[in-house]
Write a protein that holds these residues in place. Structure first.
Motif, mmCIF file in Angstrom:
data_model
loop_
_atom_site.group_PDB
_atom_site.id
_atom_site.type_symbol
_atom_site.label_atom_id
_atom_site.label_comp_id
_atom_site.label_asym_id
_atom_site.label_seq_id
_atom_site.Cartn_x
_atom_site.Cartn_y
_atom_site.Cartn_z
ATOM 1 N N SER A 118 -15.002 1.890 -1.476
ATOM 2 C CA SER A 118 -15.299 1.009 -0.344
ATOM 3 C C SER A 118 -15.099 -0.439 -0.753
ATOM 4 C CB SER A 118 -16.687 1.237 0.231
ATOM 5 O OG SER A 118 -17.576 1.594 -0.754
ATOM 6 N N ALA A 119 -14.546 -1.182 0.162
ATOM 7 C CA ALA A 119 -14.249 -2.591 -0.092
ATOM 8 C C ALA A 119 -15.253 -3.458 0.667
ATOM 9 C CB ALA A 119 -12.833 -2.907 0.383
ATOM 10 N N ASN A 120 -15.482 -4.678 0.152
ATOM 11 C CA ASN A 120 -16.359 -5.605 0.886
ATOM 12 C C ASN A 120 -15.558 -6.201 2.065
ATOM 13 O OD1 ASN A 120 -14.709 -7.606 -0.132
ATOM 14 N ND2 ASN A 120 -16.171 -8.284 -1.682
ATOM 15 N N GLY A 129 -12.244 -7.782 1.151
ATOM 16 C CA GLY A 129 -11.331 -6.723 0.693
ATOM 17 C C GLY A 129 -10.781 -5.942 1.878
ATOM 18 N N THR A 130 -11.666 -5.674 2.835
ATOM 19 C CA THR A 130 -11.260 -4.931 4.031
ATOM 20 C C THR A 130 -10.196 -5.697 4.814
ATOM 21 O OG1 THR A 130 -13.493 -4.074 4.129
ATOM 22 C CG2 THR A 130 -12.157 -3.770 6.097
ATOM 23 N N ASP A 131 -10.423 -7.016 4.942
ATOM 24 C CA ASP A 131 -9.436 -7.845 5.647
ATOM 25 C C ASP A 131 -8.088 -7.817 4.908
ATOM 26 O OD1 ASP A 131 -11.210 -8.489 7.561
ATOM 27 O OD2 ASP A 131 -11.635 -10.518 6.850
ATOM 28 N N ILE A 132 -8.162 -7.915 3.570
ATOM 29 C CA ILE A 132 -6.915 -7.912 2.793
ATOM 30 C C ILE A 132 -6.176 -6.581 3.010
ATOM 31 C CG2 ILE A 132 -5.936 -7.970 0.455
ATOM 32 C CD1 ILE A 132 -8.390 -9.725 -0.346
ATOM 33 N N LEU A 133 -6.941 -5.491 2.986
ATOM 34 C CA LEU A 133 -6.309 -4.174 3.169
ATOM 35 C C LEU A 133 -5.649 -4.061 4.528
ATOM 36 C CD1 LEU A 133 -9.038 -1.955 1.520
ATOM 37 C CD2 LEU A 133 -6.651 -2.091 0.788
ATOM 38 N N SER A 134 -6.333 -4.587 5.541
ATOM 39 C CA SER A 134 -5.724 -4.442 6.874
ATOM 40 C C SER A 134 -4.467 -5.304 6.969
ATOM 41 C CB SER A 134 -6.747 -4.702 7.984
ATOM 42 O OG SER A 134 -6.874 -6.059 8.194
ATOM 43 N N LEU A 179 0.840 -1.205 0.000
ATOM 44 C CA LEU A 179 0.000 0.000 0.000
ATOM 45 C C LEU A 179 0.872 1.251 0.000
ATOM 46 C CD1 LEU A 179 -2.826 -0.426 2.674
ATOM 47 C CD2 LEU A 179 -3.086 -0.395 0.218
ATOM 48 N N LYS A 180 0.424 2.295 -0.719
ATOM 49 C CA LYS A 180 1.142 3.576 -0.623
ATOM 50 C C LYS A 180 1.051 4.066 0.817
ATOM 51 C CE LYS A 180 0.749 5.622 -5.197
ATOM 52 N NZ LYS A 180 -0.116 6.434 -6.048
ATOM 53 N N LYS A 181 2.084 4.747 1.244
ATOM 54 C CA LYS A 181 2.168 5.148 2.653
ATOM 55 C C LYS A 181 1.000 6.033 3.105
ATOM 56 C CE LYS A 181 6.992 4.986 3.918
ATOM 57 N NZ LYS A 181 8.178 5.570 3.402
ATOM 58 N N ASN A 182 0.555 6.927 2.202
ATOM 59 C CA ASN A 182 -0.432 7.921 2.651
ATOM 60 C C ASN A 182 -1.882 7.442 2.509
ATOM 61 O OD1 ASN A 182 -0.509 7.953 -0.097
ATOM 62 N ND2 ASN A 182 -0.479 10.175 -0.327
ATOM 63 N N ILE A 183 -2.081 6.203 2.064
ATOM 64 C CA ILE A 183 -3.451 5.701 1.876
ATOM 65 C C ILE A 183 -4.114 5.470 3.237
ATOM 66 C CG2 ILE A 183 -4.846 3.775 0.985
ATOM 67 C CD1 ILE A 183 -3.632 5.457 -1.248
ATOM 68 N N ALA A 184 -5.317 6.028 3.379
ATOM 69 C CA ALA A 184 -6.040 5.848 4.640
ATOM 70 C C ALA A 184 -7.111 4.790 4.452
ATOM 71 C CB ALA A 184 -6.670 7.172 5.062
ATOM 72 N N THR A 185 -7.200 3.868 5.396
ATOM 73 C CA THR A 185 -8.262 2.848 5.338
ATOM 74 C C THR A 185 -8.968 2.797 6.684
ATOM 75 O OG1 THR A 185 -6.732 1.128 6.067
ATOM 76 C CG2 THR A 185 -6.990 1.385 3.700
ATOM 77 N N SER A 186 -10.220 2.372 6.647
ATOM 78 C CA SER A 186 -10.940 2.266 7.923
ATOM 79 C C SER A 186 -11.360 0.815 8.128
ATOM 80 C CB SER A 186 -12.169 3.163 7.909
ATOM 81 O OG SER A 186 -13.189 2.540 7.149
ATOM 82 N N GLU A 187 -11.796 0.527 9.339
ATOM 83 C CA GLU A 187 -12.246 -0.838 9.651
ATOM 84 C C GLU A 187 -13.488 -1.212 8.861
ATOM 85 O OE1 GLU A 187 -12.816 -1.048 13.833
ATOM 86 O OE2 GLU A 187 -10.671 -0.837 14.261
ATOM 87 N N GLU A 188 -14.196 -0.182 8.390
ATOM 88 C CA GLU A 188 -15.432 -0.440 7.621
ATOM 89 C C GLU A 188 -15.132 -0.671 6.145
ATOM 90 O OE1 GLU A 188 -15.277 2.419 9.668
ATOM 91 O OE2 GLU A 188 -16.160 1.271 11.310
ATOM 92 N N GLY A 189 -13.867 -0.621 5.762
ATOM 93 C CA GLY A 189 -13.516 -0.876 4.369
ATOM 94 C C GLY A 189 -13.462 0.348 3.495
ATOM 95 N N PHE A 190 -13.438 1.524 4.109
ATOM 96 C CA PHE A 190 -13.353 2.758 3.339
ATOM 97 C C PHE A 190 -11.878 3.035 3.027
ATOM 98 C CE2 PHE A 190 -13.263 7.389 2.838
ATOM 99 C CZ PHE A 190 -14.302 7.549 1.943
ATOM 100 N N ILE A 191 -11.618 3.350 1.760
ATOM 101 C CA ILE A 191 -10.234 3.626 1.345
ATOM 102 C C ILE A 191 -10.186 5.047 0.813
ATOM 103 C CG2 ILE A 191 -8.310 2.863 -0.118
ATOM 104 C CD1 ILE A 191 -10.063 0.283 -0.636
ATOM 105 N N PHE A 192 -9.230 5.831 1.283
ATOM 106 C CA PHE A 192 -9.103 7.216 0.811
ATOM 107 C C PHE A 192 -7.686 7.451 0.328
ATOM 108 C CE2 PHE A 192 -8.079 11.732 2.114
ATOM 109 C CZ PHE A 192 -8.656 12.303 0.994
#
Lengths: 355, 79
Positions: B25-27, B30-35, B3-16
């Motif tokens: 938004s990830a399902n 997807g959210t688990d993969i991001l975390s 992941l790029k350093k400045n990418i913000a993600t939330s527990e709800e799967g929101f990616i900014f």
């Protein structure tokens, strides 16, 4: 101890602000006032300067203390100066912040006279102002190593074919003050030429089309080459006039560096907005430079760099250090509000030129 | 996959993406993969964790993960 810089001769700072209109392509005046009022470092009395009786800012009495109508820019500097002298006699203005492209020339011309009267401004010099004019933008970019799309100034529709050969389709047909139409064929370019000519006159600027993401940057220069504040924003929702109806602050150092360079090479004094097109391969082209704050300027205050308030401080002689931090991901969403007033107010501004 | 350093993600799967202003938004998967990506886990570790948590065929998941990676790349989320 009172840290406020509010007491010029023990009174509130009196600031006159223009561009109080707020149609779907709103003027920046109301946003400028909102940001200034939010700053707790000074107390202000806001004088609205209006051109038309139905500019909504006139009727926002919690933002604007008193409004005076002023003559249209086409009436010239003498007419404007006469009106400002009359207003100044009553209001003792400390500062005027003009926010309309079309009026800036007159205010810049009057800058020294206003100064003699004790009215400050914080505007670019005439040569700074003119160098970034749409008509000269390409040469300006070339001179300072800034990327600007190729363009050609056109006075006759018959020249469009020749220009198109050089720039290729699609190309952008632009008015000298406002409006831009993308044309994919000669026929579309001619149609756009006549449409814009009828509205904004000649010349017409024909510009190379740059495909990419549109980024807007609000910047404030101190007149000595330093950028006091830079806030990049991407439009999230765009009206059919291309205006931002929602936008978000971004974290991308390349935009900050671009704006810093612009302010440095121009020694820009005051607020400005850079309209930038970022291509897919990351090249930032400056599409236009607006020589005043944009209508979304309140977002700068919301993100932690209150550009209108900083302009007030610099205009009053304070030296400011450049901001270094701002909130990324701060969003503005514009909305329209039906302001209710009474015929008596409308009659007052229409009849007496004051409200 | 980083992941790029400045990418913000939330527990709800929101990616900014603060560089572009884009948000997604990830399902839940997807959210688990991001975390896991945030924790800089290896691809193998991501596959193992997801396959253990969800009732999913490993080869199918590896294919889906490939797709997900391309989507993240296309949207400027990855280094």
């Amino acid at each position: 101890m009172n840290n406020k810089i509010n007491h010029i001769e023990n009174r509130k700072i009196v600031i006159a602000v223009t561009a109080l209109n707020a149609i779907d392509s709103p003027g920046p005046g109301v946003a400028v006032i909102r940001a200034i009022r939010e700053c707790t470092d000074f107390d202000v009395r806001i004088i609205g300067l209006s051109y038309e009786a139905l500019e909504p800012g006139l009727y926002m009495h919690d933002l604007v203390d008193k409004t005076y109508q002023i003559p249209y820019p086409s009436a010239g500097t003498d007419s404007l100066l006469g009106r400002l002298i009359a207003i100044h006699e009553v209001e003792k203005l400390d500062l005027i912040i003009p926010n309309f492209d079309a009026e800036l020339f007159n205010f810049i011309k009057l800058r020294d006279k206003l100064k003699e009267m004790g009215i400050r401004t914080f505007l670019p010099d005439l040569d700074q102002f003119e160098a970034r004019d749409k008509i000269k933008l390409y040469d300006f970019g070339k001179k300072h190593g800034l990327m600007v799309p190729a363009d050609k100034v056109v006075y006759e529709a018959k020249d469009l074919a020749k220009v198109a050969e050089k720039l290729n389709y699609p190309l952008v047909v632009k008015g000298k003050f406002y409006d831009a139409i993308i044309a994919n064929t000669l026929e579309q370019a001619q149609k756009a030429f006549y449409k814009i000519q009828a509205k904004w006159g000649l010349p017409i600027i024909v510009q190379e089309f740059i495909n990419g993401t549109e980024i807007n940057i609000a910047a404030l220069g101190d007149g000595e080459g330093n950028a006091i504040s830079i806030i990049p924003m991407r439009k999230l929702y765009i009206t059919d006039k291309g205006k931002a109806w929602a936008g978000i602050t971004l974290d991308d150092n390349s935009y900050i560096e671009l704006a810093k360079k612009f302010i440095k090479v121009t020694k820009w004094r005051g607020g400005c907005e850079l309209e930038v097109m970022q291509t897919a391969d990351g090249k930032p082209y400056i599409m236009e430079v607006n020589p005043r704050f944009p209508a979304w300027i309140y977002l700068t205050a919301a993100a932690g760099q209150n550009q209108p308030a900083s302009l007030v401080k610099m205009a009053l002689g304070e030296k400011l250090k450049p901001y270094t931090e701002y909130a990324v991901g701060k969003i503005f969403i514009r909305y329209a509000w039906d302001l209710i007033t009474d015929i008596a107010e409308f009659q007052k501004i229409s009849g007496t030129g004051e409200l | 996959m980083k992941l790029k350093k400045n990418i913000a993600t939330s527990e709800e799967g929101f990616i900014f993406n603060p560089g572009t202003g884009d948000s997604f938004s990830a399902n839940p998967i997807g959210t688990d993969i991001l975390s896991l990506l945030k924790e800089e886990k290896s691809l193998k570790s991501i596959v193992d964790t997801i396959c253990a948590k969800y009732d999913v065929d490993q080869s199918q998941f590896e294919k889906d993960l490939d797709d997900f990676e391309s989507q993240l790349k296309d949207n400027g989320i990855l280094e």
